[in-house]
Design an enzyme around this catalytic site. Structure first.
Site, PDB file in Angstrom:
ATOM      1  N   CYS A  14       0.704  -1.305   0.098  1.00 51.73           N
ATOM      2  CA  CYS A  14       0.076   0.012   0.213  1.00 51.73           C
ATOM      3  C   CYS A  14       0.960   1.338  -0.024  1.00 51.73           C
ATOM      4  O   CYS A  14       0.348   2.457  -0.338  1.00 51.73           O
ATOM      5  CB  CYS A  14      -0.882  -0.070   1.187  1.00 51.73           C
ATOM      6  SG  CYS A  14      -0.040  -0.032   2.934  1.00 51.73           S
ATOM      7  N   ARG A  25       4.174   1.591  -1.361  1.00 45.67           N
ATOM      8  CA  ARG A  25       5.233   1.475  -2.375  1.00 45.67           C
ATOM      9  C   ARG A  25       5.008   0.430  -3.589  1.00 45.67           C
ATOM     10  O   ARG A  25       4.264  -0.685  -3.313  1.00 45.67           O
ATOM     11  CB  ARG A  25       6.555   1.153  -1.681  1.00 45.67           C
ATOM     12  CG  ARG A  25       6.888  -0.469  -1.065  1.00 45.67           C
ATOM     13  CD  ARG A  25       7.877  -0.808  -0.656  1.00 45.67           C
ATOM     14  NE  ARG A  25       8.113  -0.049   0.606  1.00 45.67           N
ATOM     15  CZ  ARG A  25       9.185   0.886   0.949  1.00 45.67           C
ATOM     16  NH1 ARG A  25       9.928   1.326   0.106  1.00 45.67           N
ATOM     17  NH2 ARG A  25       9.015   1.273   1.932  1.00 45.67           N
ATOM     18  N   HIS A  70      19.173  -0.725  -0.248  1.00 49.32           N
ATOM     19  CA  HIS A  70      17.540  -0.325  -0.270  1.00 49.32           C
ATOM     20  C   HIS A  70      16.852  -1.354  -0.006  1.00 49.32           C
ATOM     21  O   HIS A  70      16.137  -1.485   0.774  1.00 49.32           O
ATOM     22  CB  HIS A  70      17.322   0.321  -1.591  1.00 49.32           C
ATOM     23  CG  HIS A  70      15.730   0.904  -1.598  1.00 49.32           C
ATOM     24  ND1 HIS A  70      15.241   1.890  -0.864  1.00 49.32           N
ATOM     25  CD2 HIS A  70      14.797   0.273  -2.270  1.00 49.32           C
ATOM     26  CE1 HIS A  70      13.897   1.929  -1.033  1.00 49.32           C
ATOM     27  NE2 HIS A  70      13.599   0.968  -2.010  1.00 49.32           N
ATOM     28  N   SER A  79       9.994   2.014   5.939  1.00 49.80           N
ATOM     29  CA  SER A  79       8.497   2.076   6.236  1.00 49.80           C
ATOM     30  C   SER A  79       8.055   3.523   6.713  1.00 49.80           C
ATOM     31  O   SER A  79       8.824   4.113   7.315  1.00 49.80           O
ATOM     32  CB  SER A  79       7.999   1.106   6.868  1.00 49.80           C
ATOM     33  OG  SER A  79       8.571  -0.311   6.352  1.00 49.80           O
ATOM     34  N   GLU A 100       8.336  -1.536  11.376  1.00 49.62           N
ATOM     35  CA  GLU A 100       6.862  -2.393  11.265  1.00 49.62           C
ATOM     36  C   GLU A 100       7.385  -3.790  10.546  1.00 49.62           C
ATOM     37  O   GLU A 100       8.360  -4.071   9.597  1.00 49.62           O
ATOM     38  CB  GLU A 100       6.029  -1.939  10.317  1.00 49.62           C
ATOM     39  CG  GLU A 100       6.447  -1.342   8.985  1.00 49.62           C
ATOM     40  CD  GLU A 100       5.709  -2.248   7.994  1.00 49.62           C
ATOM     41  OE1 GLU A 100       5.079  -3.312   8.388  1.00 49.62           O
ATOM     42  OE2 GLU A 100       5.844  -2.124   6.664  1.00 49.62           O
ATOM     43  N   THR A 101       6.571  -4.850  11.033  1.00 48.61           N
ATOM     44  CA  THR A 101       7.114  -6.291  10.558  1.00 48.61           C
ATOM     45  C   THR A 101       6.362  -6.808   9.324  1.00 48.61           C
ATOM     46  O   THR A 101       6.745  -7.800   8.496  1.00 48.61           O
ATOM     47  CB  THR A 101       6.729  -7.209  11.644  1.00 48.61           C
ATOM     48  OG1 THR A 101       5.560  -7.198  12.087  1.00 48.61           O
ATOM     49  CG2 THR A 101       7.728  -6.863  12.877  1.00 48.61           C
ATOM     50  N   ALA A 139     -12.019  -7.318   6.093  1.00 45.03           N
ATOM     51  CA  ALA A 139     -11.739  -8.143   7.311  1.00 45.03           C
ATOM     52  C   ALA A 139     -10.385  -8.759   7.067  1.00 45.03           C
ATOM     53  O   ALA A 139     -10.162 -10.041   7.136  1.00 45.03           O
ATOM     54  CB  ALA A 139     -12.689  -9.179   7.350  1.00 45.03           C
ATOM     55  N   GLY A 140      -9.427  -8.098   6.241  1.00 46.96           N
ATOM     56  CA  GLY A 140      -8.037  -8.515   5.795  1.00 46.96           C
ATOM     57  C   GLY A 140      -7.078  -8.639   7.052  1.00 46.96           C
ATOM     58  O   GLY A 140      -7.792  -8.268   8.103  1.00 46.96           O
ATOM     59  N   LYS A 141      -5.830  -8.551   6.620  1.00 48.74           N
ATOM     60  CA  LYS A 141      -4.774  -8.486   7.672  1.00 48.74           C
ATOM     61  C   LYS A 141      -4.807  -7.267   8.566  1.00 48.74           C
ATOM     62  O   LYS A 141      -4.535  -7.085   9.484  1.00 48.74           O
ATOM     63  CB  LYS A 141      -3.566  -8.806   6.887  1.00 48.74           C
ATOM     64  CG  LYS A 141      -2.165  -8.906   7.921  1.00 48.74           C
ATOM     65  CD  LYS A 141      -2.324 -10.121   8.858  1.00 48.74           C
ATOM     66  CE  LYS A 141      -1.011 -10.132   9.704  1.00 48.74           C
ATOM     67  NZ  LYS A 141      -1.240 -11.199  10.825  1.00 48.74           N
ATOM     68  N   MET A 142      -4.991  -5.931   7.527  1.00 51.82           N
ATOM     69  CA  MET A 142      -4.775  -4.783   8.276  1.00 51.82           C
ATOM     70  C   MET A 142      -6.083  -4.458   9.050  1.00 51.82           C
ATOM     71  O   MET A 142      -5.892  -4.076  10.281  1.00 51.82           O
ATOM     72  CB  MET A 142      -4.856  -3.562   7.293  1.00 51.82           C
ATOM     73  CG  MET A 142      -4.486  -2.323   7.419  1.00 51.82           C
ATOM     74  SD  MET A 142      -2.708  -2.120   7.742  1.00 51.82           S
ATOM     75  CE  MET A 142      -2.071  -1.934   6.309  1.00 51.82           C
TER      76      MET A 142
END
Length: 461
Positions: free
Chosen positions: A50, A52, A99, A109, A114-115, A190-193
């Protein structure tokens, strides 16, 4: 060969630009295939998140990369290059590898450390492997990147504080209301985010959560984990007036809520404000919603500074990770320098094997009275002599190849053992033969005949 990365991210492009350059998951295999078929492209991986969109490529020459990438982006995204060239960045060779290492470890990030990006880089690499668009170089580099990122999170405390885009969205809600007591939050998607958002809300004492998804069963599954209320997308419009905060993160190609739907819901809220936080790319919420009275709309770019106070410790830990990256770059350097040794060693071993077989054939012809057992013993002992004679030269050339004058040493090795013919090269071409893997040479030959093919490599803005 050169490693190149070209892309745009949250630093170089606002969300309204980034959302126009996203790859749908179903499109990635075809994009990888087109990328690899491009002139000069040997290997490729696409990292699309989301925040890059990055194209990594191993190329046999990099002078025309900018031309190729602009044409590809124009064709793939159906946009004139004037609208996006200024947002692109390109890094080459060690800077590109550095990079990638920083991206995988979460140092590049929006929320440092963040993982989630680690899994995204790993999945991008695995997909490229499945599509057979990686080879010697990227199989090494991306495995290094994933291993480095795992080490960064296990050996430092950079990931201990719960900061992520979803965390930032919850923090914004806390800043608006002070606390969540008596408030209703609607999570769209209802996804990972969305799952991470629900976890943060639960940890902050939210009492009422409505989970919305196009698939009701998925909404019920996520809601059940957090004592939430499942809701279909159709019913969500009619229940929107119940929410004090709406956080949306779906994979929809278009807006899931428009201005009229929100205006109708606000008519039932009797002047109570509604805070809407859009953390999806492409955006879920129509920007025109911000014009509705008492509605406060935020998108993903508004979240960047929210968790600044939680990041100081992560920045300190990031300095440790920088030392890990430096060490990995050194490992890659040494590995790359010794790549050219492989065809030399193979040529020497093959030449020795031929000489050994010819000698054995001559010996057995002169001594026909030898039995099968005697022949077997002689063959084994003489082969051992040959291998032991080659052992030290092979060890030494591996060591010397990584040193400053490694190329000269490899040239001398070829001449000392008369390997020019075995390598299929004239003496003045020996260096290029030992420093260029077979796959690159083969692609270069086919590229010359393919002439006018243009797709994508990497860019010079």
């Amino acid at each position: 060969m050169h490693i190149v990365v070209v892309g745009l991210n949250y630093r170089t492009a606002p969300v309204e630009v980034r959302e126009r350059f996203t790859f749908a998951e179903r499109e990635l295999p075809e994009a990888l295939r087109q990328l690899q078929q491009t002139t000069s492209i040997m290997e490729c991986v696409i990292v699309a998140t989301c925040n890059r969109t990055e194209l990594y490529a191993v190329v046999d020459r990099n002078q025309l990369c900018g031309h190729y990438i602009r044409n590809f982006m124009e064709q793939w995204f159906n946009l004139p290059r004037e609208q996006f060239t200024s947002h692109l960045y390109m890094y080459e060779d060690e800077r590109a590898i550095d990079h990638l290492f920083r991206v995988a470890a979460g140092l590049d990030s929006m929320v440092i450390g963040e993982t989630q990006i680690l899994g995204q880089v790993r999945n991008a690499f695995l997909l490229a492997q499945q599509q057979r668009t990686t080879g010697t170089m990227f199989n090494m580099v991306f495995k290094q990147a994933v291993t480095l990122a795992k080490r960064a999170h296990s050996e430092t405390s950079i990931g201990e504080a719960a900061v992520s885009v979803s965390y930032a969205a919850v923090e914004l809600g806390k800043r608006i209301f002070g606390h969540f007591a008596g408030k209703t939050v609607m999570i769209v998607g209802a996804g990972k985010m969305s799952e991470l958002t629900a976890k943060h809300l639960n940890a902050n004492g939210i009492e009422r959560v409505i989970v919305v998804n196009r698939t009701y069963e998925r909404a019920a599954e996520l809601a059940g984990r957090f004592n939430g209320i499942p809701c279909s997308m159709e019913d969500a419009v009619h229940r929107l007036h119940e929410a004090d905060i709406l956080i949306s993160s779906t994979g929809s190609d278009g807006y899931v809520l428009n201005r009229k739907q929100v205006a109708d819901a606000m008519a039932r809220r009797k002047s109570r404000p509604l805070y809407m936080i859009d953390i999806a790319v492409p955006r879920d919420l129509d920007p025109a919603i911000s014009n509705v009275e008492n509605v406060f709309l935020y998108d993903i770019d508004d979240l960047e500074g929210i968790v600044e106070s939680n990041l100081e410790q992560r920045r300190a830990e990031a300095a440790k990770i920088e030392t890990f990256i430096a060490a990995e770059l050194d490992i890659f350097r040494q590995w790359y320098k010794t790549l050219g040794v492989v065809p030399l060693i193979k040529a020497l071993q093959e030449k020795a094997a031929v000489i050994h077989e010819e000698t054995m054939a001559s010996l057995f012809n002169k001594l026909p009275e030898l039995g099968e057992h005697e022949e077997k013993v002689i063959r084994k002992l003489t082969k051992s002599i040959v291998n032991r004679m080659m052992q030290e030269p092979i060890i030494r050339i591996k060591e010397i190849a990584g040193e400053k004058n490694g190329d000269d040493a490899m040239d001398l090795f070829v001449k000392l053992f008369a390997l020019e013919e075995a390598l299929g090269q004239d003496e003045d071409k020996t260096r290029s033969a030992v420093s260029e893997p077979d796959a690159v040479a083969e692609k270069r030959k086919s590229s010359a005949s393919a002439g006018a093919k243009i797709a994508v490599a990497a860019v010079t803005p």
